[in-house]
Motif scaffolding. Structure first.
Motif, PDB file in Angstrom:
ATOM      1  N   LEU A  20      44.765  41.384  45.636  1.00  0.00           N
ATOM      2  CA  LEU A  20      45.000  42.185  44.431  1.00  0.00           C
ATOM      3  C   LEU A  20      45.393  43.618  44.741  1.00  0.00           C
ATOM      4  O   LEU A  20      45.679  44.394  43.818  1.00  0.00           O
ATOM      5  CB  LEU A  20      43.736  42.188  43.556  1.00  0.00           C
ATOM      6  CG  LEU A  20      43.283  40.845  42.992  1.00  0.00           C
ATOM      7  CD1 LEU A  20      42.071  41.036  42.095  1.00  0.00           C
ATOM      8  CD2 LEU A  20      44.405  40.158  42.232  1.00  0.00           C
ATOM      9  N   GLY A  21      45.403  43.995  46.017  1.00  0.00           N
ATOM     10  CA  GLY A  21      45.792  45.353  46.381  1.00  0.00           C
ATOM     11  C   GLY A  21      44.739  46.391  46.057  1.00  0.00           C
ATOM     12  O   GLY A  21      45.060  47.550  45.774  1.00  0.00           O
ATOM     13  N   ILE A  22      43.466  45.996  46.103  1.00  0.00           N
ATOM     14  CA  ILE A  22      42.372  46.918  45.818  1.00  0.00           C
ATOM     15  C   ILE A  22      41.340  46.839  46.938  1.00  0.00           C
ATOM     16  O   ILE A  22      41.474  46.028  47.866  1.00  0.00           O
ATOM     17  CB  ILE A  22      41.691  46.577  44.470  1.00  0.00           C
ATOM     18  CG1 ILE A  22      41.240  45.100  44.468  1.00  0.00           C
ATOM     19  CG2 ILE A  22      42.630  46.849  43.311  1.00  0.00           C
ATOM     20  CD1 ILE A  22      40.535  44.676  43.190  1.00  0.00           C
ATOM     21  N   ASN A  23      40.306  47.664  46.874  1.00  0.00           N
ATOM     22  CA  ASN A  23      39.255  47.608  47.885  1.00  0.00           C
ATOM     23  C   ASN A  23      37.952  47.079  47.298  1.00  0.00           C
ATOM     24  O   ASN A  23      37.853  46.831  46.095  1.00  0.00           O
ATOM     25  CB  ASN A  23      39.044  48.989  48.520  1.00  0.00           C
ATOM     26  CG  ASN A  23      38.710  50.057  47.490  1.00  0.00           C
ATOM     27  OD1 ASN A  23      37.946  49.830  46.551  1.00  0.00           O
ATOM     28  ND2 ASN A  23      39.291  51.240  47.658  1.00  0.00           N
ATOM     29  N   LYS A  24      36.976  46.944  48.147  1.00  0.00           N
ATOM     30  CA  LYS A  24      35.694  46.339  47.765  1.00  0.00           C
ATOM     31  C   LYS A  24      34.947  47.177  46.735  1.00  0.00           C
ATOM     32  O   LYS A  24      34.122  46.663  45.984  1.00  0.00           O
ATOM     33  CB  LYS A  24      34.832  46.146  49.016  1.00  0.00           C
ATOM     34  CG  LYS A  24      33.599  45.308  48.824  1.00  0.00           C
ATOM     35  CD  LYS A  24      32.883  45.095  50.152  1.00  0.00           C
ATOM     36  CE  LYS A  24      31.638  44.241  49.996  1.00  0.00           C
ATOM     37  NZ  LYS A  24      30.967  44.027  51.299  1.00  0.00           N
ATOM     38  N   GLU A  25      35.252  48.470  46.676  1.00  0.00           N
ATOM     39  CA  GLU A  25      34.561  49.357  45.741  1.00  0.00           C
ATOM     40  C   GLU A  25      35.208  49.352  44.358  1.00  0.00           C
ATOM     41  O   GLU A  25      34.795  50.107  43.475  1.00  0.00           O
ATOM     42  CB  GLU A  25      34.557  50.794  46.293  1.00  0.00           C
ATOM     43  CG  GLU A  25      33.633  51.009  47.488  1.00  0.00           C
ATOM     44  CD  GLU A  25      34.115  50.309  48.739  1.00  0.00           C
ATOM     45  OE1 GLU A  25      35.351  50.301  48.976  1.00  0.00           O
ATOM     46  OE2 GLU A  25      33.283  49.760  49.486  1.00  0.00           O
TER      47      GLU A  25
END
Length: 255
Positions: A20-25
């Protein structure tokens, strides 16, 4: 084959956040926005040239179902596993209907207003710089991923990048500073071809300039410009979308 393994094959990563192009946070809103943006790019109606579009769309629906559920997301974050036997992953669901329930209709006027607001904004500049670094100066990849970007916008994007290089904000990748004229011409020809194909499709479908549905608008414009509206659509869906149901837990498979 499990969800994570199939994501690896379809998206070149088994990390659900990276897909999704995001990080874990990422927040719940971030996940929802990113799911919408990525799923829109591979929606079967919007990516007819991709033979794997349907399966990618289905996998994204399952991926979102995992990350949008607090318990399943917690298990995935801590153990790197997903619930392969949960209802949301095992049942024969129509993922397009699921998608439509999450994201209601948005009008063409809304899209155009956002596009006007986005272009030239600080948000656009930050997005372009991020893509430049991510793709190490490859303008083919940058223009294919940039929001509200058509062939006519390329010189403006190049200026944004050149200013960032000059100020020392980013390094000067050779792929950008030494791009060949041949590659630039190939990109322009591809954009012209896609524009012509879109115009022919518009004629075949008998679409008019006053069609106000999102689907009609996207099909009137060349496929390469479909990404132009993703930023707006993501913002609008966060404002108007409904909450999705949470699937139960089941069997787990490792990341």
């Amino acid at each position: 084959m499990g969800l994570l393994e199939r994501c690896q094959e379809l998206f070149n990563t088994s990390n659900l956040y990276e897909v999704l192009g995001i990080n874990k946070e990422a927040t719940e809103a971030d996940i929802r926005r990113s799911y919408y943006k990525v799923s829109l790019k591979v929606h079967p109606d919007r990516a007819p040239e991709d033979p794997q579009a349907t399966e990618k769309f289905q996998m994204l629906g399952k991926l979102y179902a995992v990350l949008s559920d607090k318990e399943q997301r917690a298990v995935y974050d801590e153990q790197g596993v997903v619930d392969e036997e949960s209802d949301v992953l095992s049942q024969d669901r129509c993922w397009e209907e699921y998608w439509r329930l999450l994201f209601p209709k948005i009008t063409v006027q809304d899209i155009l207003e956002f596009e006007q607001k986005y272009k030239g904004s600080e948000e656009e500049r930050e997005d372009v710089i991020r893509l430049y670094v991510q793709h190490e100066g490859d303008m083919d990849a940058i223009t294919a991923s940039a929001l509200c970007c058509s062939q006519e916008d390329e010189p403006r994007l190049c200026c944004i990048i050149q200013d960032a290089i000059k100020s020392g904000e980013v390094e000067a990748f050779q792929a950008f500073t030494q791009e060949s004229d041949k590659k630039k011409k190939t990109r322009r020809k591809r954009a012209d071809r896609e524009r012509q194909e879109a115009e022919e499709m518009q004629k075949e479908m008998g679409l008019g300039d006053k069609d106000d549905s999102l689907v009609m608008m996207l099909k009137q414009r060349q496929q390469s410009r479909e990404k132009n509206f993703n930023s707006f659509l993501s913002d609008m869906e966060a404002k108007y979308s409904q909450k999705s149901a949470k699937p139960p837990k089941g069997k787990k498979t490792k990341k």
